[in-house]
Design an enzyme around this catalytic site. Structure first.
Site, PDB file in Angstrom:
ATOM      1  N   LYS A  51       1.019  -0.781   0.476  1.00 59.35           N
ATOM      2  CA  LYS A  51       0.502  -0.083  -0.227  1.00 59.35           C
ATOM      3  C   LYS A  51       0.889   1.646  -0.198  1.00 59.35           C
ATOM      4  CE  LYS A  51      -3.813  -2.326   2.405  1.00 59.35           C
ATOM      5  NZ  LYS A  51      -4.622  -2.752   3.562  1.00 59.35           N
ATOM      6  N   TYR A  68     -11.881  -3.248  -3.492  1.00 57.97           N
ATOM      7  CA  TYR A  68     -12.647  -3.426  -2.437  1.00 57.97           C
ATOM      8  C   TYR A  68     -14.168  -3.399  -2.308  1.00 57.97           C
ATOM      9  CZ  TYR A  68      -7.862  -2.822   0.448  1.00 57.97           C
ATOM     10  OH  TYR A  68      -6.677  -2.839   0.748  1.00 57.97           O
ATOM     11  N   ARG A  81      -1.346 -14.266   4.374  1.00 56.93           N
ATOM     12  CA  ARG A  81      -1.905 -13.722   4.820  1.00 56.93           C
ATOM     13  C   ARG A  81      -1.210 -14.610   6.606  1.00 56.93           C
ATOM     14  NH1 ARG A  81      -6.233 -10.817   4.444  1.00 56.93           N
ATOM     15  NH2 ARG A  81      -7.265 -11.583   5.953  1.00 56.93           N
ATOM     16  N   ASN A 114      -1.580   0.122   7.336  1.00 57.55           N
ATOM     17  CA  ASN A 114      -1.088  -1.021   7.681  1.00 57.55           C
ATOM     18  C   ASN A 114      -0.009  -2.075   6.527  1.00 57.55           C
ATOM     19  OD1 ASN A 114      -3.544  -2.014   6.430  1.00 57.55           O
ATOM     20  ND2 ASN A 114      -4.659  -3.257   7.411  1.00 57.55           N
ATOM     21  N   HIS A 148      -1.456  -5.257   1.436  1.00 65.37           N
ATOM     22  CA  HIS A 148      -3.005  -6.311   1.334  1.00 65.37           C
ATOM     23  C   HIS A 148      -2.073  -7.780   0.622  1.00 65.37           C
ATOM     24  CE1 HIS A 148      -6.689  -7.240  -0.590  1.00 65.37           C
ATOM     25  NE2 HIS A 148      -6.083  -7.565  -1.828  1.00 65.37           N
ATOM     26  N   GLU A 198      -9.202 -10.831  -8.197  1.00 65.35           N
ATOM     27  CA  GLU A 198      -8.054  -9.776  -7.573  1.00 65.35           C
ATOM     28  C   GLU A 198      -7.209  -9.726  -8.921  1.00 65.35           C
ATOM     29  OE1 GLU A 198      -7.240  -9.592  -3.399  1.00 65.35           O
ATOM     30  OE2 GLU A 198      -8.788  -8.929  -2.955  1.00 65.35           O
TER      31      GLU A 198
HETATM   32  N1  UDP Z   1      -9.703  -1.226   7.498  1.00 61.44           N
HETATM   33  C1  UDP Z   1      -9.773   0.135   8.274  1.00 61.44           C
HETATM   34  N2  UDP Z   1     -10.571  -0.609   9.293  1.00 61.44           N
HETATM   35  C2  UDP Z   1     -11.416  -1.327  10.077  1.00 61.44           C
HETATM   36  C3  UDP Z   1     -10.770  -2.195   9.453  1.00 61.44           C
HETATM   37  C4  UDP Z   1     -10.430  -2.615   8.089  1.00 61.44           C
HETATM   38  O1  UDP Z   1      -9.353   0.998   7.391  1.00 61.44           O
HETATM   39  O2  UDP Z   1     -11.889  -1.014  11.001  1.00 61.44           O
HETATM   40  C5  UDP Z   1      -8.758  -1.189   6.267  1.00 61.44           C
HETATM   41  C6  UDP Z   1      -7.314  -1.542   6.509  1.00 61.44           C
HETATM   42  O3  UDP Z   1      -6.428  -1.350   5.592  1.00 61.44           O
HETATM   43  C7  UDP Z   1      -7.638  -2.723   5.700  1.00 61.44           C
HETATM   44  C8  UDP Z   1      -9.275  -2.644   5.023  1.00 61.44           C
HETATM   45  O4  UDP Z   1      -9.624  -2.190   5.893  1.00 61.44           O
HETATM   46  O5  UDP Z   1      -6.029  -3.430   5.751  1.00 61.44           O
HETATM   47  C9  UDP Z   1      -9.182  -3.678   4.478  1.00 61.44           C
HETATM   48  O6  UDP Z   1     -10.522  -4.846   4.897  1.00 61.44           O
HETATM   49  P1  UDP Z   1      -9.917  -6.244   5.914  1.00 61.44           P
HETATM   50  O7  UDP Z   1     -10.900  -6.658   6.103  1.00 61.44           O
HETATM   51  O8  UDP Z   1      -9.792  -6.703   3.878  1.00 61.44           O
HETATM   52  O9  UDP Z   1      -8.474  -6.467   6.138  1.00 61.44           O
HETATM   53  P2  UDP Z   1      -7.162  -7.519   5.157  1.00 61.44           P
HETATM   54  O10 UDP Z   1      -7.802  -8.504   4.771  1.00 61.44           O
HETATM   55  O11 UDP Z   1      -6.688  -6.437   4.284  1.00 61.44           O
HETATM   56  O12 UDP Z   1      -6.390  -7.962   7.107  1.00 61.44           O
HETATM   57 MG    MG Z   2      -9.294  -8.095   3.166  1.00 61.53          MG
END
Ligand code: UDP
Ligand code: MG
Length: 148
Positions: A9, A49, A85, A112, A115, A126
């Site tokens: 990111k 997203y 992951r 974070n 992705h 994706e």
């Molecule tokens: N995110 C956020 N706030 C939240 C949850 C998610 O900003 O409360 C963002 C975070 O950058 C995350 C992304 O949205 O990586 C996608 O969310 P997901 O639940 O898919 O998490 P990931 O698969 O990236 O672990």
């Molecule tokens: Mg996700």
């Protein structure tokens, strides 16, 4: 063999973590199949997203992803979706284990760093979205030193 979509990111790019992150996937034994360094626009980020469009953080998430260039990649290997992951760590970096990418390099959930696809079917979607041109077909000469 299984493939996953990984994106560094904008914060990961700005913080100089591109080499470190690629290195972790390489050292594990996974194989790079596609890579590009791009700015994405808002409609594209919203499509990536789309599953999260009803979430309260959706707008901020899209703003974050379009805020600077990202590194988009396809990595291949046995179990790469789930193990990718694990290398990445939990979504909230304060809950990510040390030794994971988010556990080592991030603090806030909205910054974070990386992705990774969450399942084989989302990986397929994706990869098709980010690499409509397809990926590179090759096999590492280390293959037989990594797989029995
Ligand atoms: N995110 C956020 N706030 C939240 C949850 C998610 O900003 O409360 C963002 C975070 O950058 C995350 C992304 O949205 O990586 C996608 O969310 P997901 O639940 O898919 O998490 P990931 O698969 O990236 O672990
Ligand atoms: Mg996700």
């Amino acid at each position: 063999m299984e493939q996953t979509f990984i994106m560094i990111k904008p914060d990961g790019v700005q913080r100089g973590l591109v080499g470190e992150i690629i290195s972790r996937f390489e050292k594990k034994g996974f194989s790079l199949k596609a890579l590009k360094f791009v700015n994405v626009d808002r409609p594209f980020a919203e499509k990536h997203y789309a599953d999260l469009s009803a979430k309260p953080f959706f707008n901020g998430l899209v703003e974050y992803i379009v805020s600077g260039p990202v590194v988009a990649m396809v990595w291949e290997g046995k179990g790469v979706v789930a193990t990718g992951r694990k290398l990445i760590g939990a979504t909230n970096p304060l809950a990510s284990e040390p030794g994971t990418i988010r556990g080592d390099f991030a603090i806030d959930i909205g910054r974070n760093v990386i992705h990774g696809s969450d399942a084989v079917d989302s990986a397929t979607k994706e990869i098709a979205l980010w690499f409509p041109e397809g990926v590179v077909h090759w096999q590492s000469s280390l293959h037989s030193w990594i797989y029995e």
